[in-house]
Design a protein around this motif. Structure first.
Motif, short mmCIF file in Angstrom:
data_model
loop_
_atom_site.label_atom_id
_atom_site.label_comp_id
_atom_site.label_asym_id
_atom_site.label_seq_id
_atom_site.Cartn_x
_atom_site.Cartn_y
_atom_site.Cartn_z
N ILE A 91 0.82 -1.21 0.00
CA ILE A 91 0.00 0.00 0.00
C ILE A 91 0.85 1.26 0.00
O ILE A 91 0.45 2.29 -0.48
CB ILE A 91 -0.97 0.00 1.21
N ASN A 94 0.26 4.93 4.96
CA ASN A 94 -1.09 5.39 5.30
C ASN A 94 -1.04 5.98 6.70
O ASN A 94 -0.66 5.29 7.65
CB ASN A 94 -2.08 4.22 5.23
N CYS A 112 -8.15 6.81 8.56
CA CYS A 112 -6.92 6.85 7.76
C CYS A 112 -7.09 7.70 6.51
O CYS A 112 -8.17 7.75 5.93
CB CYS A 112 -6.51 5.43 7.38
N TYR A 114 -5.10 7.63 3.43
CA TYR A 114 -4.85 7.03 2.12
C TYR A 114 -6.10 6.42 1.50
O TYR A 114 -6.43 6.68 0.37
CB TYR A 114 -3.74 5.98 2.23
N ASP A 115 -6.78 5.59 2.26
CA ASP A 115 -7.94 4.89 1.72
C ASP A 115 -9.24 5.32 2.37
O ASP A 115 -10.27 4.67 2.19
CB ASP A 115 -7.75 3.38 1.87
N SER A 116 -9.21 6.42 3.10
CA SER A 116 -10.39 6.94 3.81
C SER A 116 -11.03 5.88 4.70
O SER A 116 -12.23 5.90 4.95
CB SER A 116 -11.43 7.47 2.81
N TYR A 117 -10.22 4.94 5.17
CA TYR A 117 -10.71 3.86 6.02
C TYR A 117 -11.04 4.38 7.41
O TYR A 117 -10.32 5.19 7.97
CB TYR A 117 -9.67 2.74 6.12
#
Length: 130
Positions: A91, A94, A112, A114-117
């Motif tokens: 990845i 992040n 997070c 990077y992936d809007s997690y």
């Protein structure tokens, strides 16, 4: 027709007011010392898409992510006052912000970049050898 409008407005009002109440159950972690303690020799347990995920982080900044049969080595470091950045080969990096639960001292949530997690996880003391 008026009854449907009243019901709709009631639902909208409920969700508008329940947001701030739900956020009161979490406390931001904004101290680098607390973030280092959160990651030092800790195991994170969560479920993502129905798959159990286990993350082990050592105090020296190394970690390993275990999802199903996949084991991904990673590193972590505190960035600024309120973030931890986790890096791996797949990845990249992040960076995430964290909150702890007011009700359950072992439960946390992360958001997070990077992936809007955004997800919750449980923290346990200790890590296996890796």
């Amino acid at each position: 027709m008026k009854l449907k409008n009243i019901a709709l407005m009631t639902c909208i009002l409920f969700f508008m007011l329940s947001g701030p109440v739900a956020s009161q159950n979490w406390v931001d972690i904004k101290d680098p010392k607390d973030l280092r303690a959160l990651f030092s020799n800790k195991t994170f347990r969560s479920t993502v898409g129905g798959v159990p995920v286990v993350e082990h982080y050592r105090a020296d900044g190394k970690g390993i992510l275990v999802s199903g049969e996949m084991r991904t080595p990673c590193t972590w470091k505190v960035k600024g006052k309120d973030q931890v950045c986790i890096s791996d080969e797949k990845i990249g990096t992040n960076c995430c912000r964290f909150q702890r639960s007011k009700k359950n001292r072992d439960e946390y949530v992360r958001r997070c970049q990077y992936d809007s997690y955004m997800g919750t996880f449980i923290v346990e003391d200790g890590v296996p050898d890796f």
